[in-house]
Design an enzyme around this catalytic site. Structure first.
Site, PDB file in Angstrom:
ATOM      1  CE  LYS A 178      -2.008   2.721   2.843  1.00 17.61           C
ATOM      2  NZ  LYS A 178      -1.971   3.898   1.942  1.00 17.61           N
ATOM      3  CD  GLU A 253      13.221   0.778   8.994  1.00 14.15           C
ATOM      4  OE1 GLU A 253      13.646   1.806   9.570  1.00 14.15           O
ATOM      5  OE2 GLU A 253      13.922  -0.210   8.751  1.00 14.15           O
ATOM      6  CB  CYS A 287      13.242   8.769   7.638  1.00 16.71           C
ATOM      7  SG  CYS A 287      14.218   7.632   6.634  1.00 16.71           S
ATOM      8  CD  GLU A 387      10.344  12.766  10.740  1.00 20.38           C
ATOM      9  OE1 GLU A 387       9.166  12.393  10.926  1.00 20.38           O
ATOM     10  OE2 GLU A 387      11.212  12.045  10.238  1.00 20.38           O
TER      11      GLU A 387
HETATM   12  P1  NAD Z   1       2.395   8.548   7.259  1.00 27.90           P
HETATM   13  O1  NAD Z   1       2.641   7.852   8.552  1.00 27.90           O
HETATM   14  O2  NAD Z   1       1.427   9.642   7.221  1.00 27.90           O
HETATM   15  O3  NAD Z   1       1.909   7.480   6.164  1.00 27.90           O
HETATM   16  C1  NAD Z   1       2.666   6.327   5.874  1.00 27.90           C
HETATM   17  C2  NAD Z   1       1.743   5.288   5.264  1.00 27.90           C
HETATM   18  O4  NAD Z   1       0.826   4.819   6.252  1.00 27.90           O
HETATM   19  C3  NAD Z   1       0.905   5.795   4.100  1.00 27.90           C
HETATM   20  O5  NAD Z   1       0.827   4.794   3.111  1.00 27.90           O
HETATM   21  C4  NAD Z   1      -0.448   6.024   4.759  1.00 27.90           C
HETATM   22  O6  NAD Z   1      -1.532   5.998   3.858  1.00 27.90           O
HETATM   23  C5  NAD Z   1      -0.498   4.855   5.720  1.00 27.90           C
HETATM   24  N1  NAD Z   1      -1.457   4.975   6.835  1.00 27.90           N
HETATM   25  C6  NAD Z   1      -2.106   6.082   7.287  1.00 27.90           C
HETATM   26  N2  NAD Z   1      -2.876   5.755   8.362  1.00 27.90           N
HETATM   27  C7  NAD Z   1      -2.704   4.434   8.589  1.00 27.90           C
HETATM   28  C8  NAD Z   1      -3.194   3.522   9.567  1.00 27.90           C
HETATM   29  N3  NAD Z   1      -4.035   3.909  10.541  1.00 27.90           N
HETATM   30  N4  NAD Z   1      -2.793   2.233   9.520  1.00 27.90           N
HETATM   31  C9  NAD Z   1      -1.919   1.829   8.574  1.00 27.90           C
HETATM   32  N5  NAD Z   1      -1.423   2.644   7.619  1.00 27.90           N
HETATM   33  C10 NAD Z   1      -1.796   3.937   7.620  1.00 27.90           C
HETATM   34  O7  NAD Z   1       3.849   9.011   6.744  1.00 27.90           O
HETATM   35  P2  NAD Z   1       4.202   9.928   5.486  1.00 27.90           P
HETATM   36  O8  NAD Z   1       3.781  11.314   5.782  1.00 27.90           O
HETATM   37  O9  NAD Z   1       3.758   9.283   4.229  1.00 27.90           O
HETATM   38  O10 NAD Z   1       5.808   9.812   5.503  1.00 27.90           O
HETATM   39  C11 NAD Z   1       6.623  10.592   6.308  1.00 27.90           C
HETATM   40  C12 NAD Z   1       7.073   9.833   7.532  1.00 27.90           C
HETATM   41  O11 NAD Z   1       7.695   8.602   7.171  1.00 27.90           O
HETATM   42  C13 NAD Z   1       8.132  10.597   8.300  1.00 27.90           C
HETATM   43  O12 NAD Z   1       7.839  10.535   9.668  1.00 27.90           O
HETATM   44  C14 NAD Z   1       9.414   9.848   7.990  1.00 27.90           C
HETATM   45  O13 NAD Z   1      10.417   9.980   8.959  1.00 27.90           O
HETATM   46  C15 NAD Z   1       8.925   8.452   7.881  1.00 27.90           C
HETATM   47  N6  NAD Z   1       9.880   7.634   7.117  1.00 27.90           N
HETATM   48  C16 NAD Z   1      10.659   6.727   7.790  1.00 27.90           C
HETATM   49  C17 NAD Z   1      11.608   5.976   7.095  1.00 27.90           C
HETATM   50  C18 NAD Z   1      12.491   4.979   7.803  1.00 27.90           C
HETATM   51  O14 NAD Z   1      13.091   4.146   7.123  1.00 27.90           O
HETATM   52  N7  NAD Z   1      12.603   5.006   9.116  1.00 27.90           N
HETATM   53  C19 NAD Z   1      11.738   6.133   5.721  1.00 27.90           C
HETATM   54  C20 NAD Z   1      10.933   7.075   5.071  1.00 27.90           C
HETATM   55  C21 NAD Z   1      10.005   7.816   5.783  1.00 27.90           C
END
Ligand code: NAD
Length: 500
Positions: A178, A253, A287, A387
């Protein structure tokens, strides 16, 4: 406008209720492609397809060598489709041509190639002769964990997908992927490529859509055996709670607030551009970015002056233009979020060094923000603790190495970080003391899929990449084969059987 369906059971299909939505190009605020908007009915359809493919054995019964061959073919097809993937990634995510080309598409290519190599070296069973306390053979066996729910964020859509798809396929799992609703395109392209390379129908499925319930429904689905989630801490906590309800295997992650430490002997000719790359790459939407710059008190003024000069060389502009080194943020929401953090820095008494506003020369309908730097920042200010996920670098002073380590570790996160010094032993010694999953010395952002990546503390649980990341897609089974013909009283059975 291009149109894409969901990818379920080896083919594209419309959402069950026919719903669609558009993805916005962050460079101009305009819709650029249309996608199926899945509902929880489609989540169920996709998970059932993955479960049927798992149960049929069509993928898990292939030998690791056979799976490796297909993974290599996927890498080759990614090379063939390189420019189409780059174009889709730029329009969907707003990343620059350089970023999409290198980090996303070449990064994913390397990830599949590396997992093919891991697969070729895989030993699914290892047998050891034992006396415990009698003659026995102990067989330790790797088995694919089953149906994987792979959930990824918006910032590196194709690369993040490859970090989950490549190990899941290498291990013999099936999956439902997803992508973020903001960047759905290249996950669908990846599923098509996998299928063309020989991955059987049902093994990889992709659901897209803006419905906030989709991810939650996928995580909670009773046929899902493992959740591999990359995203924010806020959502990560919800995912973990949902996994707890069913005791589901869960990899997280999450976010970061990493430190870049310039030591007093750093070569500033490389350290200053390094700190800029470390924090402003992809407009700070990375991230493991080094968003806190720790500088020795005695060298503060010199470093700030040189940073100011060098940040002026960052070219903010249309991501399609190869000369741009920084594109827009992903959305208006992310842009406004960045503006709120900049305001908090002003309010809490920090001093603006560079930027701090939307650039005037860019498309006003795009989500652009200037590379921004503040000094006189304390580590307990809001923008130093949280962040931002925007192009904002904060400078914090330290007095000696121990102080720098204390500040670096004074964070709820522990994902990345860097140390810049001419003395590699000193820097490596400091890296050992920093609570973080990846430390670069005199470098930043280089992620080699041969080695593990992940977070300490609230930056996550578990590792992706490396043999450690692959092992997360296996269940380990121990089979004890008793080989003794001696009487039961000679071993454990004597504990419960009457002697005689
Ligand atoms: P987000 O948490 O808003 O969304 C991530 C994913 O989760 C999306 O596909 C979203 O649709 C889905 N999602 C939303 N609600 C959900 C739920 N209740 N249950 C399951 N899935 C759900 O994150 P974002 O804004 O897309 O990305 C930015 C974040 O990702 C930042 O905090 C960044 O640090 C983190 N990130 C971490 C890594 C790592 O490797 N540690 C890598 C890239 C990004």
């Amino acid at each position: 406008m291009e149109r894409y369906g969901l990818f379920i059971d080896g083919e594209f299909s419309a959402a069950q209720d026919g719903a669609v939505y558009t993805s916005i190009n962050p460079a101009n605020g305009l819709p650029w492609a249309e996608f199926a908007a899945a509902s929880t009915l489609d989540v169920d359809r996709a998970v059932k397809a993955a479960k049927a493919a798992h149960d049929s054995g069509v993928w898990r019964n292939k030998t690791p060598a056979e799976r490796a061959e297909i993974l290599r073919r996927i890498a080759d097809l990614i090379s063939d489709e390189h420019m189409a993937l780059v174009m889709a990634e730029i329009q969907d995510s707003g990343g620059t041509m350089r970023k999409a080309n290198g980090a996303d598409i070449m990064g994913a290519n390397m990830s599949f190639g590396q997992h093919a190599e891991f697969c070729e070296a895989l030993q699914l069973e290892e047998a050891t002769e034992e006396f415990f306390p009698i003659e026995a053979t102990s067989i330790v066996r790797r088995e694919p964990v089953g149906v994987v729910a792979a959930i990824i964020p918006f910032n590196f859509p194709f690369a993040a997908a490859s970090w989950k798809v490549a190990p899941a396929l290498a291990a013999g799992c099936t999956l439902v992927l997803k992508p973020s609703p903001l960047t759905p395109c290249t996950a669908l392209m990846m599923a098509k490529i996998c299928t063309e390379a020989g991955v059987p129908p049902g093994v990889i499925n992709v659901i897209t859509g803006p419905d906030a319930e989709l991810g939650a429904a996928l995580v909670a689905h009773p046929l899902v055996n493992k959740v591999s989630f990359t995203g924010s801490n806020e959502v990560g906590k919800k995912v973990m709670k949902s996994c707890a309800d069913r005791v589901t295997n869960c990899l997280l992650e999450l976010g970061g607030k990493s430190a870049t430490i310039l030591l007093d002997d750093a070569d500033l000719d490389i350290a200053i551009p390094g700190a800029i790359f470390g924090s402003f790459f992809h407009s700070g939407q990375v991230c493991e970015s080094g968003t806190r710059l720790l500088v020795p008190d005695a060298k503060h003024d010199e470093i700030v002056a040189r940073l100011k000069q060098e940040i002026a060389n960052v070219v903010v502009g249309d991501p399609m233009d190869v000369t741009s080194t920084m594109g827009p943020l992903i959305s208006l929401k992310q842009l406004e979020n960045t503006e709120r953090y900049v305001q908090s820095l002003h309010d809490e008494g920090a001093t603006l060094v560079f930027g701090g506003k939307r650039p005037e020369h860019c498309d006003e309908n795009g989500f652009y923000y200037e590379p921004t730097c503040f000094t006189d920042v304390r580590n307990d200010m809001t923008a130093a603790c949280e962040e931002i996920f925007g192009p904002v670098l904060v400078i914090i002073r330290y007095v000696d190495d121990d102080h720098a380590i204390r500040i670096a570790n004074d964070s709820k996160y522990g994902l990345g970080g860097s140390i810049w010094s001419r003395d590699l032993e000193r820097a490596t010694g400091m890296a050992r003391r920093i609570e973080s999953g990846t430390l670069w010395i005199n470098d930043y952002h280089l992620i080699n899929p041969k080695y593990p990546f992940g977070g300490f503390k609230q930056s996550g649980i578990g590792r992706e990449l490396g043999p450690q990341g692959l092992d997360a897609y296996f269940e380990f089974k121990h089979i004890h084969v008793g080989r003794s013909s001696s009487r039961p009283e000679k071993h454990y059975l004597s504990m419960i059987l009457k002697e005689g």
